[in-house]
Write a protein that holds these residues in place. Structure first.
Motif, PDB file in Angstrom:
ATOM      1  N   GLU A   1       4.184   7.274   2.270  1.00  0.00           N
ATOM      2  CA  GLU A   1       4.168   6.096   3.144  1.00  0.00           C
ATOM      3  C   GLU A   1       4.060   4.848   2.285  1.00  0.00           C
ATOM      4  O   GLU A   1       3.230   4.779   1.378  1.00  0.00           O
ATOM      5  N   THR A   2       4.898   3.857   2.566  1.00  0.00           N
ATOM      6  CA  THR A   2       4.862   2.576   1.861  1.00  0.00           C
ATOM      7  C   THR A   2       4.717   1.459   2.886  1.00  0.00           C
ATOM      8  O   THR A   2       5.576   1.303   3.754  1.00  0.00           O
ATOM      9  N   ASP A   3       3.624   0.709   2.784  1.00  0.00           N
ATOM     10  CA  ASP A   3       3.370  -0.381   3.719  1.00  0.00           C
ATOM     11  C   ASP A   3       3.426  -1.717   2.983  1.00  0.00           C
ATOM     12  O   ASP A   3       2.831  -1.859   1.903  1.00  0.00           O
ATOM     13  N   LEU A   4       4.108  -2.668   3.567  1.00  0.00           N
ATOM     14  CA  LEU A   4       4.137  -4.034   3.069  1.00  0.00           C
ATOM     15  C   LEU A   4       3.460  -4.921   4.101  1.00  0.00           C
ATOM     16  O   LEU A   4       3.708  -4.766   5.310  1.00  0.00           O
ATOM     17  N   TYR A   5       2.609  -5.833   3.656  1.00  0.00           N
ATOM     18  CA  TYR A   5       1.883  -6.647   4.615  1.00  0.00           C
ATOM     19  C   TYR A   5       1.723  -8.083   4.132  1.00  0.00           C
ATOM     20  O   TYR A   5       1.793  -8.384   2.935  1.00  0.00           O
ATOM     21  N   ALA A   6       1.508  -8.965   5.088  1.00  0.00           N
ATOM     22  CA  ALA A   6       1.241 -10.378   4.803  1.00  0.00           C
ATOM     23  C   ALA A   6       0.347 -10.899   5.907  1.00  0.00           C
ATOM     24  O   ALA A   6       0.427 -10.460   7.060  1.00  0.00           O
ATOM     25  N   GLY A   7      -0.517 -11.854   5.569  1.00  0.00           N
ATOM     26  CA  GLY A   7      -1.426 -12.383   6.569  1.00  0.00           C
ATOM     27  C   GLY A   7      -1.994 -13.717   6.171  1.00  0.00           C
ATOM     28  O   GLY A   7      -1.758 -14.225   5.057  1.00  0.00           O
ATOM     29  N   TRP A   8      -2.729 -14.298   7.096  1.00  0.00           N
ATOM     30  CA  TRP A   8      -3.379 -15.593   6.871  1.00  0.00           C
ATOM     31  C   TRP A   8      -4.686 -15.624   7.627  1.00  0.00           C
ATOM     32  O   TRP A   8      -4.799 -15.029   8.708  1.00  0.00           O
TER      33      TRP A   8
ATOM     34  N   TRP B   1       0.858  -1.196   0.000  1.00  0.00           N
ATOM     35  CA  TRP B   1       0.000   0.000   0.000  1.00  0.00           C
ATOM     36  C   TRP B   1       0.883   1.231   0.000  1.00  0.00           C
ATOM     37  O   TRP B   1       1.857   1.305   0.764  1.00  0.00           O
ATOM     38  N   LEU B   2       0.564   2.215  -0.855  1.00  0.00           N
ATOM     39  CA  LEU B   2       1.313   3.467  -0.912  1.00  0.00           C
ATOM     40  C   LEU B   2       0.341   4.628  -0.775  1.00  0.00           C
ATOM     41  O   LEU B   2      -0.741   4.620  -1.390  1.00  0.00           O
ATOM     42  N   GLY B   3       0.709   5.613   0.022  1.00  0.00           N
ATOM     43  CA  GLY B   3      -0.166   6.753   0.198  1.00  0.00           C
ATOM     44  C   GLY B   3       0.597   8.018   0.499  1.00  0.00           C
ATOM     45  O   GLY B   3       1.701   7.996   1.056  1.00  0.00           O
ATOM     46  N   GLN B   4       0.004   9.146   0.126  1.00  0.00           N
ATOM     47  CA  GLN B   4       0.617  10.446   0.379  1.00  0.00           C
ATOM     48  C   GLN B   4       0.471  10.826   1.847  1.00  0.00           C
ATOM     49  O   GLN B   4      -0.593  10.649   2.449  1.00  0.00           O
ATOM     50  N   VAL B   5       1.551  11.353   2.427  1.00  0.00           N
ATOM     51  CA  VAL B   5       1.521  11.934   3.760  1.00  0.00           C
ATOM     52  C   VAL B   5       2.139  13.332   3.681  1.00  0.00           C
ATOM     53  O   VAL B   5       2.705  13.709   2.660  1.00  0.00           O
ATOM     54  N   ASP B   6       2.027  14.081   4.762  1.00  0.00           N
ATOM     55  CA  ASP B   6       2.599  15.429   4.792  1.00  0.00           C
ATOM     56  C   ASP B   6       3.074  15.695   6.210  1.00  0.00           C
ATOM     57  O   ASP B   6       2.306  16.103   7.079  1.00  0.00           O
ATOM     58  N   TYR B   7       4.379  15.418   6.445  1.00  0.00           N
ATOM     59  CA  TYR B   7       4.954  15.592   7.769  1.00  0.00           C
ATOM     60  C   TYR B   7       5.909  16.778   7.787  1.00  0.00           C
ATOM     61  O   TYR B   7       6.481  17.160   6.763  1.00  0.00           O
ATOM     62  N   ALA B   8       6.117  17.322   8.974  1.00  0.00           N
ATOM     63  CA  ALA B   8       6.965  18.497   9.118  1.00  0.00           C
ATOM     64  C   ALA B   8       8.407  18.235   8.705  1.00  0.00           C
ATOM     65  O   ALA B   8       9.120  19.163   8.310  1.00  0.00           O
ATOM     66  N   ASP B   9       8.846  16.959   8.775  1.00  0.00           N
ATOM     67  CA  ASP B   9      10.235  16.643   8.417  1.00  0.00           C
ATOM     68  C   ASP B   9      10.444  16.527   6.913  1.00  0.00           C
ATOM     69  O   ASP B   9      11.551  16.251   6.454  1.00  0.00           O
TER      70      ASP B   9
ATOM     71  N   TRP C   1     -10.326 -16.664  12.343  1.00  0.00           N
ATOM     72  CA  TRP C   1      -9.230 -15.840  12.847  1.00  0.00           C
ATOM     73  C   TRP C   1      -8.400 -15.315  11.677  1.00  0.00           C
ATOM     74  O   TRP C   1      -8.204 -16.009  10.687  1.00  0.00           O
ATOM     75  N   THR C   2      -7.902 -14.093  11.815  1.00  0.00           N
ATOM     76  CA  THR C   2      -6.971 -13.526  10.847  1.00  0.00           C
ATOM     77  C   THR C   2      -5.745 -13.026  11.598  1.00  0.00           C
ATOM     78  O   THR C   2      -5.872 -12.337  12.616  1.00  0.00           O
ATOM     79  N   VAL C   3      -4.559 -13.389  11.117  1.00  0.00           N
ATOM     80  CA  VAL C   3      -3.314 -12.922  11.730  1.00  0.00           C
ATOM     81  C   VAL C   3      -2.433 -12.356  10.626  1.00  0.00           C
ATOM     82  O   VAL C   3      -2.547 -12.742   9.458  1.00  0.00           O
ATOM     83  N   GLY C   4      -1.550 -11.427  10.987  1.00  0.00           N
ATOM     84  CA  GLY C   4      -0.709 -10.847   9.959  1.00  0.00           C
ATOM     85  C   GLY C   4       0.382  -9.951  10.512  1.00  0.00           C
ATOM     86  O   GLY C   4       0.531  -9.789  11.732  1.00  0.00           O
ATOM     87  N   TYR C   5       1.121  -9.374   9.586  1.00  0.00           N
ATOM     88  CA  TYR C   5       2.248  -8.498   9.913  1.00  0.00           C
ATOM     89  C   TYR C   5       2.252  -7.338   8.928  1.00  0.00           C
ATOM     90  O   TYR C   5       2.013  -7.525   7.725  1.00  0.00           O
ATOM     91  N   ILE C   6       2.511  -6.125   9.428  1.00  0.00           N
ATOM     92  CA  ILE C   6       2.562  -4.928   8.596  1.00  0.00           C
ATOM     93  C   ILE C   6       3.867  -4.196   8.867  1.00  0.00           C
ATOM     94  O   ILE C   6       4.253  -4.011  10.026  1.00  0.00           O
ATOM     95  N   ASP C   7       4.533  -3.774   7.801  1.00  0.00           N
ATOM     96  CA  ASP C   7       5.770  -2.999   7.901  1.00  0.00           C
ATOM     97  C   ASP C   7       5.518  -1.619   7.309  1.00  0.00           C
ATOM     98  O   ASP C   7       5.176  -1.494   6.132  1.00  0.00           O
ATOM     99  N   TYR C   8       5.678  -0.568   8.128  1.00  0.00           N
ATOM    100  CA  TYR C   8       5.421   0.812   7.716  1.00  0.00           C
ATOM    101  C   TYR C   8       6.742   1.508   7.406  1.00  0.00           C
ATOM    102  O   TYR C   8       7.674   1.471   8.225  1.00  0.00           O
ATOM    103  N   ASN C   9       6.820   2.165   6.261  1.00  0.00           N
ATOM    104  CA  ASN C   9       8.039   2.875   5.868  1.00  0.00           C
ATOM    105  C   ASN C   9       7.685   4.261   5.332  1.00  0.00           C
ATOM    106  O   ASN C   9       6.698   4.432   4.608  1.00  0.00           O
ATOM    107  N   TYR C  10       8.534   5.250   5.680  1.00  0.00           N
ATOM    108  CA  TYR C  10       8.302   6.637   5.266  1.00  0.00           C
ATOM    109  C   TYR C  10       9.574   7.203   4.655  1.00  0.00           C
ATOM    110  O   TYR C  10      10.662   7.042   5.225  1.00  0.00           O
ATOM    111  N   ASN C  11       9.439   7.857   3.515  1.00  0.00           N
ATOM    112  CA  ASN C  11      10.620   8.489   2.937  1.00  0.00           C
ATOM    113  C   ASN C  11      10.962   9.737   3.727  1.00  0.00           C
ATOM    114  O   ASN C  11      10.079  10.399   4.277  1.00  0.00           O
ATOM    115  N   GLY C  12      12.217  10.051   3.828  1.00  0.00           N
ATOM    116  CA  GLY C  12      12.623  11.280   4.508  1.00  0.00           C
ATOM    117  C   GLY C  12      13.054  11.108   5.938  1.00  0.00           C
ATOM    118  O   GLY C  12      13.911  11.846   6.414  1.00  0.00           O
TER     119      GLY C  12
END
Length: 200
Positions: free
Chosen positions: A78-85, A65-73, A90-101
């Protein structure tokens, strides 16, 4: 972002999860990008795109998932990578959040989700200095209501409604309120948000 992930996997499960692998692409724009009640775009519009892949009837799913953000820095993406089952209950998973800058903003979460007597319960176990978060959701007459609690950050609640638009577009309209914890250095926020999306 995570709402789109759990919604996507739920839709695929309800559809019966075909035995062949399925992939989906969606994109959209919101009048404000709210994450757990907090604006990530300083009250401005945000465009986003997502790719998700369902691995047949195994219950496994992964995507980005990619989305626009607007931070003071200066961070604006924002780029998120995720996986789940999921086994349909029941649903379980993992999300990794990454921000440029600013790598200091990066983090990750494990999560577990289940519906109990019509109420969705989602628990996120924060990693990399992210704190834990729990959210409860319920739908009545097509209106979605949720309440979330973010450790050391604050609570939020929302009311929203999804609807169909011409040309295969989907619309959403909601009200979101965030109540900051004392000592969090955050401010309370109240927002009306409108979104439009398209899935391929």
């Amino acid at each position: 972002m995570i709402k789109s992930f759990t919604t996507a996997i739920a839709v695929l499960l309800l559809a019966g999860m075909p035995t062949m692998a399925t992939a989906g692409i969606s994109a959209g724009a919101n009048s404000d990008y709210l994450f757990r009640g907090i604006s990530q775009t300083d009250g401005s519009t945000s465009a986003w795109a997502e790719y998700n892949h369902m691995f047949g009837d195994s219950g496994f799913m992964a995507g980005a998932w990619l989305g626009q953000v607007d931070y003071a820095d200066g961070s604006d993406l924002e780029t998120d990578l995720y996986a789940g089952w999921s086994n349909g209950d029941w649903t379980v998973g993992y999300i990794d959040y990454n921000y440029n800058g600013d790598a200091d903003l990066d983090g990750s979460e494990f999560f577990i989700s289940k519906e109990v007597m019509g109420v969705s319960v989602d628990y996120y176990l924060g990693q990399d200095d992210y704190t834990d978060y729990v959210e409860f959701g319920y739908s009545v007459m097509g209106v979605d209501v949720s309440y979330g609690m973010w450790e050391d950050i604050g609570d939020n609640w929302s009311v929203s409604k999804d609807f169909d638009l011409p040309m295969g577009l989907k619309g959403s309209l909601g009200y979101v309120s965030f109540m900051a914890d004392d000592g969090s250095m955050m401010q309370d926020e109240d927002s009306f948000v409108f979104g439009v999306s398209k899935s391929l």
